[in-house]
Scaffold this active site. Structure first.
Site, PDB file in Angstrom:
ATOM      1  N   GLY A 109       0.903  -1.264  -0.052  1.00  0.00           N
ATOM      2  CA  GLY A 109       0.182  -0.032  -0.050  1.00  0.00           C
ATOM      3  C   GLY A 109       0.749   1.174   0.150  1.00  0.00           C
TER       4      GLY A 109
ATOM      5  N   ALA B 210      -0.488   6.001   5.082  1.00  0.00           N
ATOM      6  CA  ALA B 210       0.195   5.099   6.045  1.00  0.00           C
ATOM      7  C   ALA B 210       1.328   4.282   5.441  1.00  0.00           C
ATOM      8  CB  ALA B 210      -0.990   4.124   6.353  1.00  0.00           C
TER       9      ALA B 210
ATOM     10  N   THR C 246      -5.718   8.547   0.083  1.00  0.00           N
ATOM     11  CA  THR C 246      -5.357   9.690   0.523  1.00  0.00           C
ATOM     12  C   THR C 246      -5.186  10.924  -0.097  1.00  0.00           C
ATOM     13  OG1 THR C 246      -3.810   8.330   2.033  1.00  0.00           O
ATOM     14  CG2 THR C 246      -3.335  10.550   2.195  1.00  0.00           C
TER      15      THR C 246
ATOM     16  N   PHE D 258     -13.881  21.389  12.919  1.00  0.00           N
ATOM     17  CA  PHE D 258     -14.440  19.912  12.468  1.00  0.00           C
ATOM     18  C   PHE D 258     -15.263  19.376  13.081  1.00  0.00           C
ATOM     19  CE2 PHE D 258     -12.988  16.931   8.857  1.00  0.00           C
ATOM     20  CZ  PHE D 258     -12.792  17.965   7.859  1.00  0.00           C
TER      21      PHE D 258
ATOM     22  N   TRP E 250       1.143  -3.478  -8.758  1.00  0.00           N
ATOM     23  CA  TRP E 250       1.223  -5.007  -8.508  1.00  0.00           C
ATOM     24  C   TRP E 250       0.176  -5.159  -7.448  1.00  0.00           C
ATOM     25  CZ3 TRP E 250       6.136  -8.229  -8.075  1.00  0.00           C
ATOM     26  CH2 TRP E 250       7.162  -7.939  -9.123  1.00  0.00           C
TER      27      TRP E 250
ATOM     28  N   ALA F 237      -1.421  -7.585  -4.720  1.00  0.00           N
ATOM     29  CA  ALA F 237      -1.302  -8.571  -3.667  1.00  0.00           C
ATOM     30  C   ALA F 237      -2.564  -9.404  -3.709  1.00  0.00           C
ATOM     31  CB  ALA F 237      -0.748  -7.904  -2.447  1.00  0.00           C
TER      32      ALA F 237
ATOM     33  N   ASP G 260      -8.946  -5.073   0.179  1.00  0.00           N
ATOM     34  CA  ASP G 260      -8.080  -6.154  -0.161  1.00  0.00           C
ATOM     35  C   ASP G 260      -7.099  -6.852   0.981  1.00  0.00           C
ATOM     36  OD1 ASP G 260      -9.280  -5.519  -2.520  1.00  0.00           O
ATOM     37  OD2 ASP G 260      -7.137  -4.862  -3.419  1.00  0.00           O
TER      38      ASP G 260
ATOM     39  N   GLN H  13     -18.944   4.419   8.847  1.00  0.00           N
ATOM     40  CA  GLN H  13     -19.183   5.995   8.733  1.00  0.00           C
ATOM     41  C   GLN H  13     -19.933   6.260   7.562  1.00  0.00           C
ATOM     42  OE1 GLN H  13     -16.055   9.384   9.084  1.00  0.00           O
ATOM     43  NE2 GLN H  13     -17.236   9.121  10.997  1.00  0.00           N
TER      44      GLN H  13
ATOM     45  N   HIS I 192     -20.941   9.638   6.033  1.00  0.00           N
ATOM     46  CA  HIS I 192     -20.522  11.189   5.652  1.00  0.00           C
ATOM     47  C   HIS I 192     -21.864  11.808   5.383  1.00  0.00           C
ATOM     48  CE1 HIS I 192     -18.953  15.115   4.966  1.00  0.00           C
ATOM     49  NE2 HIS I 192     -17.646  14.490   5.226  1.00  0.00           N
TER      50      HIS I 192
ATOM     51  N   LEU J  83     -17.472  13.306  -2.495  1.00  0.00           N
ATOM     52  CA  LEU J  83     -17.458  14.046  -1.089  1.00  0.00           C
ATOM     53  C   LEU J  83     -17.587  15.558  -1.164  1.00  0.00           C
ATOM     54  CD1 LEU J  83     -17.074  13.778   2.165  1.00  0.00           C
ATOM     55  CD2 LEU J  83     -14.503  14.271   1.584  1.00  0.00           C
TER      56      LEU J  83
ATOM     57  N   GLU K 192     -16.429  18.276   5.025  1.00  0.00           N
ATOM     58  CA  GLU K 192     -16.903  18.840   6.087  1.00  0.00           C
ATOM     59  C   GLU K 192     -16.412  20.439   6.400  1.00  0.00           C
ATOM     60  OE1 GLU K 192     -17.428  15.790   9.114  1.00  0.00           O
ATOM     61  OE2 GLU K 192     -16.597  17.329  10.559  1.00  0.00           O
TER      62      GLU K 192
ATOM     63  N   ARG L  38     -20.821  12.957  12.472  1.00  0.00           N
ATOM     64  CA  ARG L  38     -21.224  12.463  11.215  1.00  0.00           C
ATOM     65  C   ARG L  38     -22.524  11.577  11.543  1.00  0.00           C
ATOM     66  NH1 ARG L  38     -15.445  11.987   8.055  1.00  0.00           N
ATOM     67  NH2 ARG L  38     -14.971  14.409   8.258  1.00  0.00           N
TER      68      ARG L  38
ATOM     69  N   HIS M  93     -18.382   6.546   3.902  1.00  0.00           N
ATOM     70  CA  HIS M  93     -17.193   7.223   4.009  1.00  0.00           C
ATOM     71  C   HIS M  93     -16.068   6.537   4.508  1.00  0.00           C
ATOM     72  CE1 HIS M  93     -14.814  10.907   3.431  1.00  0.00           C
ATOM     73  NE2 HIS M  93     -14.613  11.000   4.966  1.00  0.00           N
TER      74      HIS M  93
ATOM     75  N   ARG N 172     -15.577   7.547  13.992  1.00  0.00           N
ATOM     76  CA  ARG N 172     -14.484   8.353  13.844  1.00  0.00           C
ATOM     77  C   ARG N 172     -14.655   9.952  13.918  1.00  0.00           C
ATOM     78  NH1 ARG N 172     -11.361  10.545   9.079  1.00  0.00           N
ATOM     79  NH2 ARG N 172     -13.290  10.097   7.898  1.00  0.00           N
TER      80      ARG N 172
HETATM   81  C1  LIG Z   1     -13.023  11.721  -0.387  1.00  0.00           C
HETATM   82  C2  LIG Z   1     -12.242  11.541   1.196  1.00  0.00           C
HETATM   83  C3  LIG Z   1     -11.998  12.618   2.001  1.00  0.00           C
HETATM   84  C4  LIG Z   1     -11.608  12.360   2.955  1.00  0.00           C
HETATM   85  N1  LIG Z   1     -11.075  13.677   3.837  1.00  0.00           N
HETATM   86  C5  LIG Z   1     -10.362  13.447   4.970  1.00  0.00           C
HETATM   87  C6  LIG Z   1      -9.934  14.321   5.932  1.00  0.00           C
HETATM   88  O1  LIG Z   1     -10.084  15.632   5.399  1.00  0.00           O
HETATM   89  N2  LIG Z   1      -9.332  14.287   6.923  1.00  0.00           N
HETATM   90  C7  LIG Z   1      -9.079  12.807   7.713  1.00  0.00           C
HETATM   91  O2  LIG Z   1      -8.733  12.657   8.638  1.00  0.00           O
HETATM   92  N3  LIG Z   1      -9.549  12.025   6.951  1.00  0.00           N
HETATM   93  C8  LIG Z   1     -10.074  12.159   5.689  1.00  0.00           C
HETATM   94  N4  LIG Z   1     -10.462  10.826   4.685  1.00  0.00           N
HETATM   95  C9  LIG Z   1     -10.105   9.710   5.140  1.00  0.00           C
HETATM   96  C10 LIG Z   1      -8.666   9.483   4.932  1.00  0.00           C
HETATM   97  O3  LIG Z   1      -8.237  10.147   3.838  1.00  0.00           O
HETATM   98  C11 LIG Z   1      -8.253   7.780   4.678  1.00  0.00           C
HETATM   99  O4  LIG Z   1      -8.832   7.096   5.770  1.00  0.00           O
HETATM  100  C12 LIG Z   1      -6.872   7.510   4.432  1.00  0.00           C
HETATM  101  O5  LIG Z   1      -6.394   8.723   3.410  1.00  0.00           O
HETATM  102  C13 LIG Z   1      -6.433   6.139   4.221  1.00  0.00           C
HETATM  103  O6  LIG Z   1      -5.195   6.348   3.964  1.00  0.00           O
HETATM  104  P1  LIG Z   1      -4.268   4.719   3.759  1.00  0.00           P
HETATM  105  O7  LIG Z   1      -3.090   5.085   3.641  1.00  0.00           O
HETATM  106  O8  LIG Z   1      -4.805   3.798   4.814  1.00  0.00           O
HETATM  107  O9  LIG Z   1      -4.935   4.290   2.565  1.00  0.00           O
HETATM  108  P2  LIG Z   1      -5.092   4.905   0.977  1.00  0.00           P
HETATM  109  O10 LIG Z   1      -4.815   6.117   0.883  1.00  0.00           O
HETATM  110  O11 LIG Z   1      -6.473   4.342   0.517  1.00  0.00           O
HETATM  111  O12 LIG Z   1      -4.012   3.747   0.139  1.00  0.00           O
HETATM  112  C14 LIG Z   1      -4.224   2.517   0.234  1.00  0.00           C
HETATM  113  C15 LIG Z   1      -3.186   2.073  -0.693  1.00  0.00           C
HETATM  114  O13 LIG Z   1      -3.118   0.377  -0.726  1.00  0.00           O
HETATM  115  C16 LIG Z   1      -2.892  -0.013  -2.058  1.00  0.00           C
HETATM  116  N5  LIG Z   1      -3.535  -1.328  -2.237  1.00  0.00           N
HETATM  117  C17 LIG Z   1      -4.768  -1.729  -1.852  1.00  0.00           C
HETATM  118  N6  LIG Z   1      -5.114  -2.842  -2.075  1.00  0.00           N
HETATM  119  C18 LIG Z   1      -3.873  -3.451  -2.573  1.00  0.00           C
HETATM  120  C19 LIG Z   1      -3.652  -4.639  -3.029  1.00  0.00           C
HETATM  121  N7  LIG Z   1      -4.482  -5.776  -3.158  1.00  0.00           N
HETATM  122  N8  LIG Z   1      -2.362  -4.770  -3.496  1.00  0.00           N
HETATM  123  C20 LIG Z   1      -1.298  -3.864  -3.338  1.00  0.00           C
HETATM  124  N9  LIG Z   1      -1.787  -2.885  -3.046  1.00  0.00           N
HETATM  125  C21 LIG Z   1      -2.983  -2.495  -2.370  1.00  0.00           C
HETATM  126  C22 LIG Z   1      -3.474   1.169  -2.963  1.00  0.00           C
HETATM  127  O14 LIG Z   1      -2.966   0.983  -4.379  1.00  0.00           O
HETATM  128  C23 LIG Z   1      -2.747   2.462  -2.273  1.00  0.00           C
HETATM  129  O15 LIG Z   1      -1.749   2.753  -2.518  1.00  0.00           O
HETATM  130  C24 LIG Z   1     -11.213  11.122   3.605  1.00  0.00           C
HETATM  131  C25 LIG Z   1     -11.429   9.997   2.673  1.00  0.00           C
HETATM  132  C26 LIG Z   1     -12.011  10.160   1.450  1.00  0.00           C
HETATM  133  C27 LIG Z   1     -12.558   9.064   0.799  1.00  0.00           C
END
Ligand SMILES: Cc1cc2nc3c(=O)[nH]c(=O)nc-3n(C[C@H](O)[C@H](O)[C@H](O)COP(=O)(O)OP(=O)(O)OC[C@H]3O[C@@H](n4cnc5c(N)ncnc54)[C@H](O)[C@@H]3O)c2cc1C
Length: 586
Positions: free
Chosen positions: A13, A17, A47, A118, A157, A159, A213, A232, A234, A244, A247, A292, A360, A395
Site C-alpha cells: 500500500g 500510512a 489519501t 471539524f 502490483w 497482492a 483487499d 461511517q 458522511h 465528497l 466537512e 457524522r 465514507h 471516527r
Molecule cells: C474523499 C475523502 C476525503 C477524506 N477527507 C479526510 C480528511 O479531510 N481528514 C481525514 O482525517 N480523513 C479524511 N479521509 C479519510 C482518509 O483520507 C483515509 O482514511 C486515509 O487517507 C486512508 O489512507 P491509507 O494510507 O490507509 O489508505 P489509502 O490512501 O487508501 O491507500 C491504500 C493503498 O493500498 C494499495 N492497495 C490496496 N489494495 C492493494 C492490493 N491488493 N495490492 C497492492 N496494493 C494495494 C493502494 O494502491 C493504495 O496505494 C477522507 C477520505 C475520503 C475518501
C-alpha cells in the site's frame, strides 16, 4: 512463475500510512532492504482525495486532554484509551515533521498555522492546506520516500495472498499487472497499509480501488477483523457519484436545509444556530458540526418525514454556503466549488449544493496493537485497513489523516525491528504457496468457462444487500437477510465467467479479485452488526435502540470460518475516561 523477490520489510500500500511506514523504517535502519508494493501508483492512493485536513493540538486555547476527550466520546467510548492518548500526544510532532518535509499548511494572517473547526471537535484543531490537504500530504510523503535509495517500489502490483509458514507471515503473492505474472515477494515482515473498503456499499466517497483487499487477505489468513459493524456515513456526498463535499464546507459556515428551507438540525436536539467565527463558542460541536453519524441519522429522519428533495439519483437535502460569499468560498473551499460545478452542475456561490449521506470510512479493520502488530507474527497493519483502535464506534473527521502518520510510523518501526530479529525464510514452501495461488487464479478466472456469473451483477447485488441491511439504520431481520444474500453471492462468485483472458493490465481480472475482497469485507460487516444487539455510534439498531455497556462495551472480532464467521469479543481499554452518556455534539 518468475524468480522470487526478497526483502527485509515489505509494505503493501502506497497511501499515507504506507509511505509514512516506509520512511520510518528507512530512516531508522538505513541498511534495511525495504520494499513498497501498491496496486495503483502511490500518488493515486485515496489519501490524495482528503480535503479537510488532519487534527492535532496546536493552539493555546486547546489541550491534549480536550483532543483525547473529544476522540473518546466521539467514539461512543469504544476506543482504546491508551491508543488515543498516544495518538493525541504524538500528533503535533507528526504535523511539524510533515511541514519540514514540504507540506504547505495554510497560515493565519500572523503567519502561525491555521486550523479549522471539524465535526465533533470542540475546539478548532484541524490543520489544512486549502481544501487539497490529502494531495499535499501524500506528495510531501512521496517525495520524502524517494530520498531513501534502499527502498524498492513495485507499482501496479496487486497482492492477493499472504504467505504464511511456520506460523509467521513471510511475504505476499502478487500479480504484476503489466505482465499478468504471479510473483512471490518474500519479506521477513509485512505491513498492510491497503486502506478501507467503502466500495462494499453503493453510495460512497471512496475511490474505486478501496475494496478492502488487505482486510480480506488478513481475514483469510486467520487474523480477526475488529469492530467491522462500525461504518461511517458522511452526511454530505453528492447524489449519484458519492463525491465528497468536505466537512470543511460546514466548518466554514455552510448550513443544511430541507425542502421547507428549514435548517433542520435544530429539530434534533442540536442547540441554537452558532457563530463559527468565534472559536470559543460553547456550541461549536453542535448543529452542522455535530458528529457524522448523528447528522446522517437526522437526514434519514427527514426522509421519513418527507422533507427531502427527490432527484434523478435519489433523495437529497441542501448544503447552502451562499452566505459565505464568493471571496471566502474561493479562498477556503475552492475545490468544493469546482466539484459542485463539475459533478452537480451548480455554482455554490449562487445555488445550494444537493447532498445525501454516503459511506465514507470504516472504523473497523485488521485487529492490531498500538505498534501495528497483528496476532500473526511478522504481520503488521496501519492506516484505514487497521483497527488500533482510536475510532471506536464513530471516527471524528480529521483524526484519520493523523492516524496514518502516527501509526504508520509506529508500525514501520516495530516491523523493522521484528524483521531484523527474524531473519530466516522457508523458501521452498513460500514458492509452493505462490504456485498454488497462480493456479487458483488461472483456473478460476483465466481459462474459458461456459456460462457462469457476471462480476458486475454480483457486485451490484452485494452493494444493495449492504445498503438495505447494514445502512444508517439496521435491524435484526434486515441484517439476517443481508448475511444470507452474501452467503449466496459467495457461492455464485465461485463460478465467475470472465471475457478477458489476457495477461497485460487485465482489468476484468482485477475486478474479480476485488470482488473476492468485497465479499469478505461485507460478510464481516454484516455478521458483526447482526451480533451486536445494541446501538452505539454509527451502529444504530432500531430493534435495540439503547447503548448496552454491560454486554457490548467490547470490541467485536470476526474470524473467517467455513460458513458464517465466528464472532468473539475483547475488552476495551479504559484509562481515565469512564463511559458516560454521549450527548449530541460530544
Ligand atoms: C474523499 C475523502 C476525503 C477524506 N477527507 C479526510 C480528511 O479531510 N481528514 C481525514 O482525517 N480523513 C479524511 N479521509 C479519510 C482518509 O483520507 C483515509 O482514511 C486515509 O487517507 C486512508 O489512507 P491509507 O494510507 O490507509 O489508505 P489509502 O490512501 O487508501 O491507500 C491504500 C493503498 O493500498 C494499495 N492497495 C490496496 N489494495 C492493494 C492490493 N491488493 N495490492 C497492492 N496494493 C494495494 C493502494 O494502491 C493504495 O496505494 C477522507 C477520505 C475520503 C475518501
Amino acid at each position: 512463475m518468475a524468480d522470487d523477490l526478497q526483502h527485509d520489510l515489505l509494505i503493501v500500500g502506497g497511501g499515507g500510512a504506507g509511505l509514512r511506514a516506509v520512511i520510518a523504517a528507512a530512516d531508522a535502519y538505513p541498511d534495511l532492504a525495504v520494499a513498497m508494493l501498491s496496486k495503483g501508483y502511490p500518488i493515486r492512493s485515496h489519501t490524495l482525495s482528503a480535503e479537510g485536513g488532519p487534527a492535532a493540538v496546536i493552539k493555546e486555547n486547546d489541550s491534549l486532554e480536550d483532543h483525547i476527550h473529544d476522540t473518546i466520546s466521539g467514539a461512543d467510548w469504544l476506543a482504546d484509551q491508551d491508543a488515543v492518548e498516544a495518538f493525541v500526544r504524538e500528533a503535533p510532532g507528526e504535523m511539524v515533521q510533515l511541514e519540514h518535509w514540504g507540506c504547505p499548511w495554510s497560515r493565519e494572517e500572523d503567519g502561525s498555522v491555521a486550523v479549522r473547526p471539524f465535526g465533533g471537535m470542540r475546539i478548532r484543531r484541524t490543520w489544512y492546506a486549502a481544501d487539497k490537504t490529502g494531495f499535499h500530504m501524500l506528495h510531501a510523503l512521496f517525495q520524502t520516500s524517494l530520498k531513501h535509495t534502499q527502498v524498492t517500489r513495485y507499482d501496479e502490483w496487486f497482492a492477493t495472498r499472504l504467505l504464511v509458514e511456520d506460523g509467521r507471515c513471510q511475504g505476499v503473492a502478487a500479480v504484476e499487472l503489466r505482465t499478468g505474472v504471479m510473483r512471490v515477494v518474500r519479506a521477513k515482515a509485512v505491513i498492510l497499509c491497503t486502506g478501507g473498503g467503502g466500495r462494499v456499499f453503493p453510495f460512497t466517497t471512496n475511490a474505486a480501488i478501496k475494496t478492502g483487499d488487505g482486510m480480506a487477505m488478513a481475514y483469510r489468513a486467520g487474523v480477526a477483523l475488529k469492530d467491522m459493524e462500525f461504518v461511517q456515513y458522511h452526511p454530505t456526498g453528492l447524489p449519484g457519484t458519492g463525491i465528497l463535499i468536505t466537512e470543511a464546507a460546514r466548518g466554514e459556515g455552510g448550513i443544511l436545509v430541507n425542502t421547507e428551507g428549514r435548517r433542520y438540525l435544530q429539530d434534533y436536539n442540536l442547540g441554537e444556530p452558532l457563530d463559527v467565527s468565534d472559536p470559543s463558542h460553547p456550541q461549536l460541536r453542535t448543529m452542522e458540526l455535530g458528529p457524522r453519524d448523528k447528522l446522517s441519522q437526522a437526514f434519514m429522519k427527514e426522509q421519513e418525514a418527507g422533507r427531502v428533495f427527490e432527484g434523478e439519483y435519489g433523495t437529497y437535502t441542501h448544503l447552502d454556503v451562499r452566505h459565505l460569499g464568493e471571496r471566502l468560498i474561493n479562498e477556503r473551499i475552492p475545490f468544493v466549488r469546482e466539484l459542485a460545478k463539475d459533478y452537480a452542475g451548480i455554482d455554490p456561490v449562487h445555488a445550494p449544493i444537493p447532498v445525501r449521506p454516503v459511506v465514507h470510512y470504516m472504523m473497523g479493520g485488521i485487529d492490531t496493537d498500538m505498534e501495528g502488530a497483528t496476532s500473526l507474527p511478522g504481520l503488521y497493519a496501519a492506516g484505514e485497513c487497521a483497527c488500533v483502535s482510536i475510532n471506536g464506534a464513530n471516527r471524528l473527521g480529521s483524526n484519520s489523516l493523523t492516524e496514518l502518520l502516527v501509526f504508520g510510523r509506529r508500525a514501520g518501526h516495530a516491523a523493522a525491528v521484528w524483521a531484523q530479529e527474524h531473519p530466516e525464510f522457508d523458501q521452498a514452501s513460500l514458492r509452493a504457496q505462490g504456485a498454488d495461488e497462480q493456479e487458483r487464479i488461472a483456473s478460476s478466472y483465466l481459462r474459458p468457462r461456459e456460462g457462469g456469473e457476471r462480476i458486475a451483477a454480483i457486485r451490484r447485488e452485494l452493494n444493495e444487500a449492504m445498503e438495505d441491511g447494514a445502512g444508517v439504520y439496521r435491524d435484526g431481520a434486515r441484517l439476517q437477510a443481508a448475511t444470507e444474500t452474501i452467503a449466496e453471492l459467495r457461492g455464485r462468485a465461485s463460478h465467475l465467467a470472465l471475457d478477458d483472458h489476457s495477461h497485460s493490465f487485465n482489468t476484468e481480472l482485477t475486478a474479480a479479485l476485488e470482488l473476492e475482497s468485497l465479499l469478505d469485507v461485507g460478510e464481516a460487516v454484516a455478521h458483526s452488526a447482526l451480533a451486536r444487539t445494541e446501538s452505539r455510534g454509527s451502529h444504530q439498531r432500531t430493534d435495540h435502540p439503547e447503548r448496552d455497556d454491560e454486554n457490548f462495551l467490547r470490541h467485536s472480532l470476526a474470524y473467517r470460518a467455513d460458513g458464517a464467521p465466528r464472532i468473539e469479543y475483547s475488552d476495551v481499554t479504559i484509562t481515565s475516561w469512564p463511559p458516560a452518556e454521549r450527548t449530541y455534539g460530544s
